[in-house]
Design a protein around this motif. Structure first.
Motif, mmCIF file in Angstrom:
data_model
loop_
_atom_site.group_PDB
_atom_site.id
_atom_site.type_symbol
_atom_site.label_atom_id
_atom_site.label_comp_id
_atom_site.label_asym_id
_atom_site.label_seq_id
_atom_site.Cartn_x
_atom_site.Cartn_y
_atom_site.Cartn_z
ATOM 1 N N SER A 121 64.868 92.101 31.994
ATOM 2 C CA SER A 121 64.259 90.825 32.362
ATOM 3 C C SER A 121 65.285 89.722 32.181
ATOM 4 C CB SER A 121 63.034 90.550 31.488
ATOM 5 O OG SER A 121 62.482 89.284 31.788
ATOM 6 N N ILE A 122 65.355 88.785 33.143
ATOM 7 C CA ILE A 122 66.353 87.717 33.096
ATOM 8 C C ILE A 122 65.716 86.340 32.957
ATOM 9 C CG2 ILE A 122 68.110 88.960 34.378
ATOM 10 C CD1 ILE A 122 67.108 87.455 36.897
ATOM 11 N N GLY A 123 64.423 86.309 32.693
ATOM 12 C CA GLY A 123 63.734 85.030 32.577
ATOM 13 C C GLY A 123 62.255 85.199 32.846
ATOM 14 N N ALA A 124 61.599 84.091 33.168
ATOM 15 C CA ALA A 124 60.164 84.155 33.388
ATOM 16 C C ALA A 124 59.702 83.051 34.327
ATOM 17 C CB ALA A 124 59.417 84.050 32.059
ATOM 18 N N LEU A 125 58.670 83.356 35.073
ATOM 19 C CA LEU A 125 57.931 82.347 35.833
ATOM 20 C C LEU A 125 56.827 81.844 34.925
ATOM 21 C CD1 LEU A 125 57.136 80.989 38.630
ATOM 22 C CD2 LEU A 125 55.504 82.881 38.825
ATOM 23 N N ASN A 126 56.727 80.521 34.769
ATOM 24 C CA ASN A 126 55.745 79.936 33.860
ATOM 25 C C ASN A 126 54.780 79.042 34.625
ATOM 26 O OD1 ASN A 126 57.399 80.924 31.549
ATOM 27 N ND2 ASN A 126 58.817 79.369 32.298
ATOM 28 N N VAL A 127 53.509 79.272 34.414
ATOM 29 C CA VAL A 127 52.485 78.507 35.108
ATOM 30 C C VAL A 127 51.593 77.840 34.061
ATOM 31 C CG1 VAL A 127 50.790 78.591 36.977
ATOM 32 C CG2 VAL A 127 52.518 80.393 36.803
ATOM 33 N N TYR A 128 51.335 76.533 34.229
ATOM 34 C CA TYR A 128 50.605 75.763 33.225
ATOM 35 C C TYR A 128 49.397 75.063 33.840
ATOM 36 C CZ TYR A 128 54.969 76.297 30.575
ATOM 37 O OH TYR A 128 56.067 76.797 29.929
ATOM 38 N N SER A 129 48.387 74.842 32.986
ATOM 39 C CA SER A 129 47.185 74.130 33.414
ATOM 40 C C SER A 129 46.609 73.318 32.256
ATOM 41 C CB SER A 129 46.126 75.115 33.918
ATOM 42 O OG SER A 129 44.907 74.448 34.212
ATOM 43 N N THR A 130 45.914 72.248 32.593
ATOM 44 C CA THR A 130 45.213 71.458 31.577
ATOM 45 C C THR A 130 43.816 72.003 31.316
ATOM 46 O OG1 THR A 130 44.404 69.923 33.277
ATOM 47 C CG2 THR A 130 46.483 69.356 32.180
ATOM 48 N N GLU A 131 43.438 73.046 32.042
ATOM 49 C CA GLU A 131 42.126 73.666 31.881
ATOM 50 C C GLU A 131 42.238 74.958 31.088
ATOM 51 O OE1 GLU A 131 39.268 72.306 32.853
ATOM 52 O OE2 GLU A 131 40.374 70.583 33.643
ATOM 53 N N PRO A 132 41.238 75.297 30.278
ATOM 54 C CA PRO A 132 41.269 76.575 29.550
ATOM 55 C C PRO A 132 41.046 77.751 30.490
ATOM 56 C CG PRO A 132 39.181 75.482 29.191
ATOM 57 C CD PRO A 132 40.024 74.514 29.950
ATOM 58 N N ALA A 133 41.652 78.874 30.163
ATOM 59 C CA ALA A 133 41.462 80.128 30.908
ATOM 60 C C ALA A 133 41.706 79.963 32.406
ATOM 61 C CB ALA A 133 40.067 80.685 30.654
ATOM 62 N N ALA A 134 42.670 79.142 32.760
ATOM 63 C CA ALA A 134 42.934 78.886 34.178
ATOM 64 C C ALA A 134 43.525 80.092 34.897
ATOM 65 C CB ALA A 134 43.872 77.692 34.324
ATOM 66 N N PHE A 135 44.100 81.031 34.112
ATOM 67 C CA PHE A 135 44.789 82.162 34.735
ATOM 68 C C PHE A 135 44.197 83.501 34.314
ATOM 69 C CE2 PHE A 135 47.756 78.695 33.688
ATOM 70 C CZ PHE A 135 47.878 78.180 34.976
ATOM 71 N N ALA A 136 42.911 83.475 34.016
ATOM 72 C CA ALA A 136 42.235 84.674 33.522
ATOM 73 C C ALA A 136 41.758 85.596 34.642
ATOM 74 C CB ALA A 136 41.051 84.278 32.641
ATOM 75 N N THR A 137 42.083 85.250 35.887
ATOM 76 C CA THR A 137 41.634 86.073 37.006
ATOM 77 C C THR A 137 42.740 87.010 37.473
ATOM 78 O OG1 THR A 137 42.362 84.483 38.682
ATOM 79 C CG2 THR A 137 40.143 84.199 37.763
ATOM 80 N N PRO A 138 42.386 88.163 38.054
ATOM 81 C CA PRO A 138 43.387 89.079 38.605
ATOM 82 C C PRO A 138 44.227 88.420 39.700
ATOM 83 C CG PRO A 138 41.257 90.181 38.409
ATOM 84 C CD PRO A 138 41.014 88.723 38.147
ATOM 85 N N GLU A 139 43.605 87.475 40.423
ATOM 86 C CA GLU A 139 44.321 86.805 41.510
ATOM 87 C C GLU A 139 45.514 86.006 40.987
ATOM 88 O OE1 GLU A 139 40.393 87.978 42.793
ATOM 89 O OE2 GLU A 139 41.050 86.740 41.098
ATOM 90 N N SER A 140 45.333 85.331 39.860
ATOM 91 C CA SER A 140 46.431 84.552 39.286
ATOM 92 C C SER A 140 47.580 85.456 38.873
ATOM 93 C CB SER A 140 45.939 83.753 38.073
ATOM 94 O OG SER A 140 45.028 82.753 38.458
ATOM 95 N N LEU A 141 47.261 86.574 38.230
ATOM 96 C CA LEU A 141 48.296 87.509 37.803
ATOM 97 C C LEU A 141 49.011 88.101 39.007
ATOM 98 C CD1 LEU A 141 49.823 89.125 35.709
ATOM 99 C CD2 LEU A 141 47.941 90.781 35.690
ATOM 100 N N ALA A 142 48.266 88.501 40.021
ATOM 101 C CA ALA A 142 48.880 89.097 41.206
ATOM 102 C C ALA A 142 49.824 88.111 41.890
ATOM 103 C CB ALA A 142 47.798 89.559 42.179
ATOM 104 N N ALA A 143 49.378 86.857 41.992
ATOM 105 C CA ALA A 143 50.232 85.834 42.599
ATOM 106 C C ALA A 143 51.484 85.607 41.760
ATOM 107 C CB ALA A 143 49.451 84.533 42.761
ATOM 108 N N GLY A 144 51.317 85.552 40.449
ATOM 109 C CA GLY A 144 52.469 85.358 39.576
ATOM 110 C C GLY A 144 53.468 86.489 39.688
ATOM 111 N N LEU A 145 52.990 87.706 39.755
ATOM 112 C CA LEU A 145 53.884 88.859 39.895
ATOM 113 C C LEU A 145 54.641 88.813 41.213
ATOM 114 C CD1 LEU A 145 51.524 91.664 38.512
ATOM 115 C CD2 LEU A 145 53.625 90.830 37.438
ATOM 116 N N GLY A 146 53.935 88.412 42.281
ATOM 117 C CA GLY A 146 54.584 88.317 43.586
ATOM 118 C C GLY A 146 55.696 87.276 43.601
ATOM 119 N N VAL A 147 55.445 86.126 42.992
ATOM 120 C CA VAL A 147 56.462 85.079 42.931
ATOM 121 C C VAL A 147 57.641 85.525 42.074
ATOM 122 C CG1 VAL A 147 56.954 82.733 42.171
ATOM 123 C CG2 VAL A 147 54.800 83.227 43.336
#
Length: 229
Positions: A121-147
């Motif tokens: 691993s050479i780093g990370a993609l980081n995604v932030y939100s002001t809302e709780p549990a904003a990335f608790a869905t499979p869709e968020s993880l799948a999109a993050g992995l693709g990016v």
């Protein structure tokens, strides 16, 4: 997800600076990852981590807090190659020093996805939100992995381009060295009436005697002849 993949496939990798490419990909992620309000790309080079691109000041602020503390999800994801999700900074128990500080920036939840590269691993993609549990869905993880995969491809492309450029530079230097050595041999052959092998041996012995590169000895001989004209 289809729109995200389509946008990522349209990113031009060749003929551009890596920072420009990462900026475009990070911007796409900010628009396309479900729940994202701010996004950054952390690169890890040796012991040093830095933000190579970001979309949204909140992402940069959160990253820099982690660098200051040398602790946090983006660093652990980037160094350890694991996906790390924080659902609520108010109850998060990991990275206490970072969490206590990042709450003041407004960050409530985050997702850090490692950038895979040649088995590490050479780093990370980081995604932030002001809302709780904003990335608790499979869709968020799948999109993050693709990016993250697209970023890794961009880095690999940039590294390959840099290696080719370095190889071309080394070849040019080698050709220039060979040319000046041949010129110096010609000078010695004319001055001392020796054959090519003997001329090269004179250069080699001078290089050893004065502890200088053979090319530098040759360049000195050629320059002396040119200055004498």
């Amino acid at each position: 997800m289809e729109e995200l993949l389509r946008d990522l496939s349209r990113v031009t990798l060749g003929g551009r600076e890596l920072g420009e490419v990462l900026g475009e990909i990070t911007g796409i992620a900010a628009r396309a990852v479900p729940g994202a309000e701010a996004v950054s790309t952390t690169m890890v080079r040796g012991d040093k981590a830095f933000t190579a691109a970001f979309s949204g000041q909140m992402a940069l602020d959160a990253d820099e807090l982690q660098y200051e503390e040398d602790s946090g999800p983006c660093l652990d994801a980037g160094r350890g190659g694991v996906v790390l999700r924080v659902d609520d900074m108010r109850t998060e128990q990991r990275w206490p020093a970072y969490v206590a500080r990042v709450r003041r920036t407004g960050v409530r939840s985050s997702l850090s996805v490692p950038l895979p590269y040649q088995g590490s691993s050479i780093g990370a993609l980081n995604v932030y939100s002001t809302e709780p549990a904003a990335f608790a869905t499979p869709e968020s993880l799948a999109a993050g992995l693709g990016v993250a995969e697209t970023i890794a491809v961009a880095v690999a492309n940039a590294d390959a381009h840099a290696q080719l450029a370095e190889q071309a530079r080394n070849m040019r230097i080698a050709m220039e060295s060979r040319a000046v050595i041949e010129q110096a041999k010609g000078v010695l052959m004319a001055q001392r009436h020796v054959d090519p092998e003997q001329a090269f041996e004179i250069l080699r012995e001078a290089s050893q005697r004065y502890n200088r590169k053979l090319r530098d000895i040759a360049a000195g001989i050629v320059a002396g002849v040119q200055n004498a004209r």
